[in-house]
Write a protein that holds these residues in place. Structure first.
Motif, PDB file in Angstrom:
ATOM      1  N   VAL A  27       0.829  -1.202   0.000  1.00 22.30           N
ATOM      2  CA  VAL A  27       0.000   0.000   0.000  1.00 22.30           C
ATOM      3  C   VAL A  27       0.863   1.251   0.000  1.00 22.30           C
ATOM      4  CG1 VAL A  27      -1.630   1.341   1.382  1.00 22.30           C
ATOM      5  CG2 VAL A  27      -2.015  -1.080   1.024  1.00 22.30           C
ATOM      6  N   SER A  28       1.865   1.288   0.851  1.00 22.41           N
ATOM      7  CA  SER A  28       2.701   2.490   0.921  1.00 22.41           C
ATOM      8  C   SER A  28       3.532   2.675  -0.343  1.00 22.41           C
ATOM      9  CB  SER A  28       3.601   2.444   2.150  1.00 22.41           C
ATOM     10  OG  SER A  28       4.495   1.359   2.057  1.00 22.41           O
ATOM     11  N   ASP A  29       3.997   1.579  -0.944  1.00 19.89           N
ATOM     12  CA  ASP A  29       4.734   1.709  -2.200  1.00 19.89           C
ATOM     13  C   ASP A  29       3.846   2.211  -3.323  1.00 19.89           C
ATOM     14  OD1 ASP A  29       7.169   1.027  -1.195  1.00 19.89           O
ATOM     15  OD2 ASP A  29       7.160  -1.018  -1.963  1.00 19.89           O
ATOM     16  N   THR A  30       2.617   1.726  -3.374  1.00 17.78           N
ATOM     17  CA  THR A  30       1.699   2.181  -4.417  1.00 17.78           C
ATOM     18  C   THR A  30       1.378   3.664  -4.251  1.00 17.78           C
ATOM     19  OG1 THR A  30       0.722  -0.019  -4.548  1.00 17.78           O
ATOM     20  CG2 THR A  30      -0.544   1.794  -5.469  1.00 17.78           C
ATOM     21  N   ILE A  31       1.021   4.062  -3.045  1.00 19.53           N
ATOM     22  CA  ILE A  31       0.679   5.470  -2.818  1.00 19.53           C
ATOM     23  C   ILE A  31       1.902   6.365  -3.016  1.00 19.53           C
ATOM     24  CG2 ILE A  31      -0.071   7.122  -1.057  1.00 19.53           C
ATOM     25  CD1 ILE A  31      -1.878   4.916   0.035  1.00 19.53           C
ATOM     26  N   GLY A  32       3.053   5.916  -2.523  1.00 25.73           N
ATOM     27  CA  GLY A  32       4.273   6.707  -2.700  1.00 25.73           C
ATOM     28  C   GLY A  32       4.667   6.861  -4.156  1.00 25.73           C
ATOM     29  N   SER A  33       4.586   5.781  -4.918  1.00 29.23           N
ATOM     30  CA  SER A  33       4.943   5.848  -6.339  1.00 29.23           C
ATOM     31  C   SER A  33       3.971   6.726  -7.120  1.00 29.23           C
ATOM     32  CB  SER A  33       4.969   4.441  -6.934  1.00 29.23           C
ATOM     33  OG  SER A  33       5.930   3.652  -6.302  1.00 29.23           O
ATOM     34  N   ILE A  34       2.689   6.605  -6.827  1.00 25.44           N
ATOM     35  CA  ILE A  34       1.705   7.443  -7.515  1.00 25.44           C
ATOM     36  C   ILE A  34       1.912   8.906  -7.150  1.00 25.44           C
ATOM     37  CG2 ILE A  34      -0.767   7.985  -7.627  1.00 25.44           C
ATOM     38  CD1 ILE A  34      -1.281   4.975  -7.583  1.00 25.44           C
ATOM     39  N   SER A  35       2.248   9.187  -5.902  1.00 18.08           N
ATOM     40  CA  SER A  35       2.520  10.563  -5.485  1.00 18.08           C
ATOM     41  C   SER A  35       3.742  11.131  -6.202  1.00 18.08           C
ATOM     42  CB  SER A  35       2.727  10.606  -3.969  1.00 18.08           C
ATOM     43  OG  SER A  35       3.079  11.888  -3.558  1.00 18.08           O
ATOM     44  N   ILE A  36       4.777  10.323  -6.361  1.00 16.34           N
ATOM     45  CA  ILE A  36       5.974  10.775  -7.074  1.00 16.34           C
ATOM     46  C   ILE A  36       5.656  11.045  -8.540  1.00 16.34           C
ATOM     47  CG2 ILE A  36       8.250  10.036  -7.893  1.00 16.34           C
ATOM     48  CD1 ILE A  36       8.600   8.662  -5.157  1.00 16.34           C
ATOM     49  N   VAL A  37       4.909  10.151  -9.166  1.00 19.40           N
ATOM     50  CA  VAL A  37       4.563  10.356 -10.583  1.00 19.40           C
ATOM     51  C   VAL A  37       3.647  11.569 -10.734  1.00 19.40           C
ATOM     52  CG1 VAL A  37       3.410   9.327 -12.580  1.00 19.40           C
ATOM     53  CG2 VAL A  37       4.931   7.944 -11.183  1.00 19.40           C
ATOM     54  N   PHE A  38       2.735  11.789  -9.787  1.00 21.47           N
ATOM     55  CA  PHE A  38       1.898  12.987  -9.849  1.00 21.47           C
ATOM     56  C   PHE A  38       2.745  14.252  -9.708  1.00 21.47           C
ATOM     57  CE2 PHE A  38      -0.939  16.211  -8.018  1.00 21.47           C
ATOM     58  CZ  PHE A  38      -1.880  16.265  -9.028  1.00 21.47           C
ATOM     59  N   GLY A  39       3.772  14.202  -8.865  1.00 21.25           N
ATOM     60  CA  GLY A  39       4.698  15.326  -8.775  1.00 21.25           C
ATOM     61  C   GLY A  39       5.418  15.571 -10.093  1.00 21.25           C
ATOM     62  N   LEU A  40       5.732  14.501 -10.798  1.00 18.05           N
ATOM     63  CA  LEU A  40       6.354  14.653 -12.117  1.00 18.05           C
ATOM     64  C   LEU A  40       5.374  15.221 -13.137  1.00 18.05           C
ATOM     65  CD1 LEU A  40       8.445  11.364 -12.325  1.00 18.05           C
ATOM     66  CD2 LEU A  40       9.277  13.688 -11.926  1.00 18.05           C
ATOM     67  N   VAL A  41       4.087  14.903 -12.986  1.00 15.87           N
ATOM     68  CA  VAL A  41       3.066  15.485 -13.874  1.00 15.87           C
ATOM     69  C   VAL A  41       3.052  17.006 -13.717  1.00 15.87           C
ATOM     70  CG1 VAL A  41       0.572  15.703 -14.232  1.00 15.87           C
ATOM     71  CG2 VAL A  41       1.597  13.451 -14.029  1.00 15.87           C
ATOM     72  N   LEU A  42       3.185  17.470 -12.479  1.00 16.15           N
ATOM     73  CA  LEU A  42       3.198  18.914 -12.254  1.00 16.15           C
ATOM     74  C   LEU A  42       4.461  19.568 -12.798  1.00 16.15           C
ATOM     75  CD1 LEU A  42       1.781  19.023  -8.621  1.00 16.15           C
ATOM     76  CD2 LEU A  42       0.588  19.580 -10.737  1.00 16.15           C
ATOM     77  N   LEU A  43       5.562  18.836 -12.799  1.00  9.04           N
ATOM     78  CA  LEU A  43       6.810  19.386 -13.341  1.00  9.04           C
ATOM     79  C   LEU A  43       6.851  19.348 -14.863  1.00  9.04           C
ATOM     80  CD1 LEU A  43       9.647  18.034 -11.007  1.00  9.04           C
ATOM     81  CD2 LEU A  43       8.908  20.404 -11.288  1.00  9.04           C
ATOM     82  N   ARG A  44       6.343  18.281 -15.452  1.00 14.36           N
ATOM     83  CA  ARG A  44       6.387  18.074 -16.900  1.00 14.36           C
ATOM     84  C   ARG A  44       4.987  17.847 -17.461  1.00 14.36           C
ATOM     85  NH1 ARG A  44      11.534  19.400 -18.101  1.00 14.36           N
ATOM     86  NH2 ARG A  44      12.992  18.289 -16.779  1.00 14.36           N
TER      87      ARG A  44
END
Length: 95
Positions: free
Chosen positions: A42-59
């Motif tokens: 659960v924490s890996d899924t939420i953490g990975s999705i949060s990181i990718v969402f942060g990348l969406v905001l950057l790119r």
């Protein structure tokens, strides 16, 4: 100057890293294997999705590819957790 989108993206990426470390720290507890597996997945899924969402905001130009990554993370991490839990359960060992 740093824009609000950059600040939010770094907060998402940092939050994702915190979730990763939180899930990994659950492995050090003296709980059952299934509890450890659940916390980690659960924490890996939420953490990975949060990181990718942060990348969406950057790119924002890479939005379709990053949305595909988010969907893939959500599906594959969930399915892998179910498979591992089934393999480690007592009903799977009896068959």
């Amino acid at each position: 100057m740093t824009t609000l989108a950059n600040i939010l993206s770094y907060i998402c990426i940092f939050g994702g890293l915190i979730f990763w470390f939180w899930g990994t720290s659950a492995l050090l507890t003296k709980r059952s294997v299934l509890f450890k597996l659940h916390s980690l997945s659960v924490s890996d899924t939420i953490g990975s999705i949060s990181i990718v969402f942060g990348l969406v905001l950057l790119r924002p130009k890479e939005l379709p590819l990053l949305i595909l990554a988010i969907i893939s993370l959500a599906l594959w991490n969930t399915m892998l957790c179910y498979v591992l839990a089934y393999c480690s359960s007592s009903t799977a060992k009896k068959k």
